[in-house]
Design a protein around this motif. Structure first.
Motif, PDB file in Angstrom:
ATOM      1  N   SER A 178     -53.802  99.205  46.911  1.00 45.88           N
ATOM      2  CA  SER A 178     -53.650  97.752  46.724  1.00 45.88           C
ATOM      3  C   SER A 178     -52.608  97.187  47.686  1.00 45.88           C
ATOM      4  O   SER A 178     -52.746  96.058  48.163  1.00 45.88           O
ATOM      5  CB  SER A 178     -53.288  97.414  45.272  1.00 45.88           C
ATOM      6  OG  SER A 178     -51.964  97.800  44.971  1.00 45.88           O
ATOM      7  N   SER A 196     -52.115  93.792  55.271  1.00 46.25           N
ATOM      8  CA  SER A 196     -53.449  94.178  55.729  1.00 46.25           C
ATOM      9  C   SER A 196     -53.524  94.125  57.256  1.00 46.25           C
ATOM     10  O   SER A 196     -53.216  93.120  57.870  1.00 46.25           O
ATOM     11  CB  SER A 196     -54.496  93.247  55.122  1.00 46.25           C
ATOM     12  OG  SER A 196     -55.781  93.658  55.531  1.00 46.25           O
ATOM     13  N   THR A 200     -52.046  98.213  50.763  1.00 41.62           N
ATOM     14  CA  THR A 200     -52.627  98.109  52.108  1.00 41.62           C
ATOM     15  C   THR A 200     -53.564  96.911  52.233  1.00 41.62           C
ATOM     16  O   THR A 200     -53.875  96.498  53.345  1.00 41.62           O
ATOM     17  CB  THR A 200     -53.394  99.391  52.507  1.00 41.62           C
ATOM     18  OG1 THR A 200     -54.516  99.569  51.644  1.00 41.62           O
ATOM     19  CG2 THR A 200     -52.487 100.608  52.473  1.00 41.62           C
ATOM     20  N   ARG A 201     -53.997  96.359  51.099  1.00 41.34           N
ATOM     21  CA  ARG A 201     -54.891  95.198  51.120  1.00 41.34           C
ATOM     22  C   ARG A 201     -54.164  93.868  50.932  1.00 41.34           C
ATOM     23  O   ARG A 201     -54.795  92.817  50.983  1.00 41.34           O
ATOM     24  CB  ARG A 201     -55.965  95.364  50.048  1.00 41.34           C
ATOM     25  CG  ARG A 201     -56.966  96.465  50.382  1.00 41.34           C
ATOM     26  CD  ARG A 201     -58.144  96.485  49.421  1.00 41.34           C
ATOM     27  NE  ARG A 201     -57.744  96.818  48.059  1.00 41.34           N
ATOM     28  CZ  ARG A 201     -57.654  98.052  47.584  1.00 41.34           C
ATOM     29  NH1 ARG A 201     -57.939  99.071  48.354  1.00 41.34           N
ATOM     30  NH2 ARG A 201     -57.299  98.269  46.340  1.00 41.34           N
ATOM     31  N   ARG A 202     -52.838  93.928  50.699  1.00 38.87           N
ATOM     32  CA  ARG A 202     -52.079  92.677  50.544  1.00 38.87           C
ATOM     33  C   ARG A 202     -52.170  91.862  51.823  1.00 38.87           C
ATOM     34  O   ARG A 202     -52.181  92.410  52.927  1.00 38.87           O
ATOM     35  CB  ARG A 202     -50.602  92.976  50.253  1.00 38.87           C
ATOM     36  CG  ARG A 202     -50.332  93.256  48.827  1.00 38.87           C
ATOM     37  CD  ARG A 202     -48.890  93.429  48.468  1.00 38.87           C
ATOM     38  NE  ARG A 202     -47.907  93.055  49.470  1.00 38.87           N
ATOM     39  CZ  ARG A 202     -46.628  93.390  49.402  1.00 38.87           C
ATOM     40  NH1 ARG A 202     -46.177  94.108  48.404  1.00 38.87           N
ATOM     41  NH2 ARG A 202     -45.788  93.014  50.348  1.00 38.87           N
ATOM     42  N   ASP A 203     -52.212  90.537  51.692  1.00 43.89           N
ATOM     43  CA  ASP A 203     -52.352  89.667  52.858  1.00 43.89           C
ATOM     44  C   ASP A 203     -51.270  89.914  53.911  1.00 43.89           C
ATOM     45  O   ASP A 203     -51.554  89.910  55.105  1.00 43.89           O
ATOM     46  CB  ASP A 203     -52.317  88.194  52.434  1.00 43.89           C
ATOM     47  CG  ASP A 203     -53.589  87.783  51.705  1.00 43.89           C
ATOM     48  OD1 ASP A 203     -54.614  88.483  51.841  1.00 43.89           O
ATOM     49  OD2 ASP A 203     -53.550  86.764  50.987  1.00 43.89           O
ATOM     50  N   ASP A 204     -50.030  90.141  53.468  1.00 42.46           N
ATOM     51  CA  ASP A 204     -48.945  90.313  54.427  1.00 42.46           C
ATOM     52  C   ASP A 204     -48.921  91.704  55.063  1.00 42.46           C
ATOM     53  O   ASP A 204     -48.230  91.917  56.057  1.00 42.46           O
ATOM     54  CB  ASP A 204     -47.588  90.011  53.778  1.00 42.46           C
ATOM     55  CG  ASP A 204     -47.296  90.890  52.575  1.00 42.46           C
ATOM     56  OD1 ASP A 204     -48.249  91.329  51.897  1.00 42.46           O
ATOM     57  OD2 ASP A 204     -46.104  91.134  52.297  1.00 42.46           O
ATOM     58  N   ARG A 249     -51.579  95.557  59.243  1.00 45.11           N
ATOM     59  CA  ARG A 249     -50.244  95.681  59.850  1.00 45.11           C
ATOM     60  C   ARG A 249     -49.468  96.871  59.306  1.00 45.11           C
ATOM     61  O   ARG A 249     -48.267  96.949  59.486  1.00 45.11           O
ATOM     62  CB  ARG A 249     -49.443  94.415  59.579  1.00 45.11           C
ATOM     63  CG  ARG A 249     -50.071  93.167  60.150  1.00 45.11           C
ATOM     64  CD  ARG A 249     -49.212  91.968  59.892  1.00 45.11           C
ATOM     65  NE  ARG A 249     -47.839  92.289  60.234  1.00 45.11           N
ATOM     66  CZ  ARG A 249     -46.793  91.603  59.824  1.00 45.11           C
ATOM     67  NH1 ARG A 249     -46.957  90.565  59.060  1.00 45.11           N
ATOM     68  NH2 ARG A 249     -45.575  91.942  60.161  1.00 45.11           N
TER      69      ARG A 249
END
Length: 192
Positions: free
Chosen positions: A19, A27, A21-25, A29
């Motif tokens: 979860s 993903s 790695t899928r965060r907007d900040d 990066r």
């Protein structure tokens, strides 16, 4: 860096990391570096498909002298991991967020961590169990720094709470001077 509660099941850890790695900040990066030593191999098998397309590095920690890299499966001596963390701390590249509940535990483990070199040259790494029972956070920090430095060369930014900031010429764990030969060795190992 994000900590897990002691006793958190492997599947729960895997879901939590996936979860992140899928965060907007984060993903696109971030990269994932996992200790594949011993029981970590099971976590690697569970985690790898769930974090795709994030770069994924499975690192087995060894007591040897040689780093081997086969694609994204690495075998790295503990001394190299700890050396990377020492250099990053000495260069003040490590910061832990003040608001982090894990910051105090990180500092406690870092302060208790010891590198001991015996008269015969054998080196050992770890916490004195009387001061801090675990060194998981130290190894996680060292693993992240090592992989970041070895892959993309960017700094791992983790904020350190107010308190002791390590000197560039002193061991952050013992506050003893770092011998010149060891400073040269670390610069040679990490190309700095």
């Amino acid at each position: 860096m994000d900590g897990h509660s002691l006793g958190m099941s492997y599947p729960a850890q895997v879901d939590h990391i996936a979860s992140l790695t899928r965060r907007d900040d984060l993903s696109g990066r971030c990269m994932v570096a996992v200790d594949a030593t011993g029981g970590g191999a099971a976590v690697v098998d569970l985690l790898r498909p769930k974090v795709d397309p994030a770069p994924f590095y499975a690192v087995t920690i060894t007591s040897g002298n040689t780093v081997t890299k086969e694609s994204k499966k690495w075998r790295v001596p503990k001394r190299d991991l700890i050396g990377a963390a020492q250099v990053a701390l000495q260069q003040r590249r490590v910061r832990l967020p003040k608001a982090s509940g894990e910051a105090e535990a990180h500092v406690e483990e870092l302060q208790a961590y010891r590198v001991t070199i015996a008269a015969n040259g054998h080196d050992t790494y770890g916490n004195d169990w009387r001061e801090a029972p675990h060194d998981d956070l130290v190894l996680a920090l060292a693993l992240g720094i090592y992989v970041a430095d070895a892959t993309v060369g960017h700094e791992a930014k983790i904020l350190v709470p107010t308190g002791r900031v390590p000197s560039l010429n002193r061991n952050p764990w013992t506050d003893a001077p770092i011998p010149a030969w060891q400073q040269r060795h670390l610069r040679r190992v990490f190309g700095r």
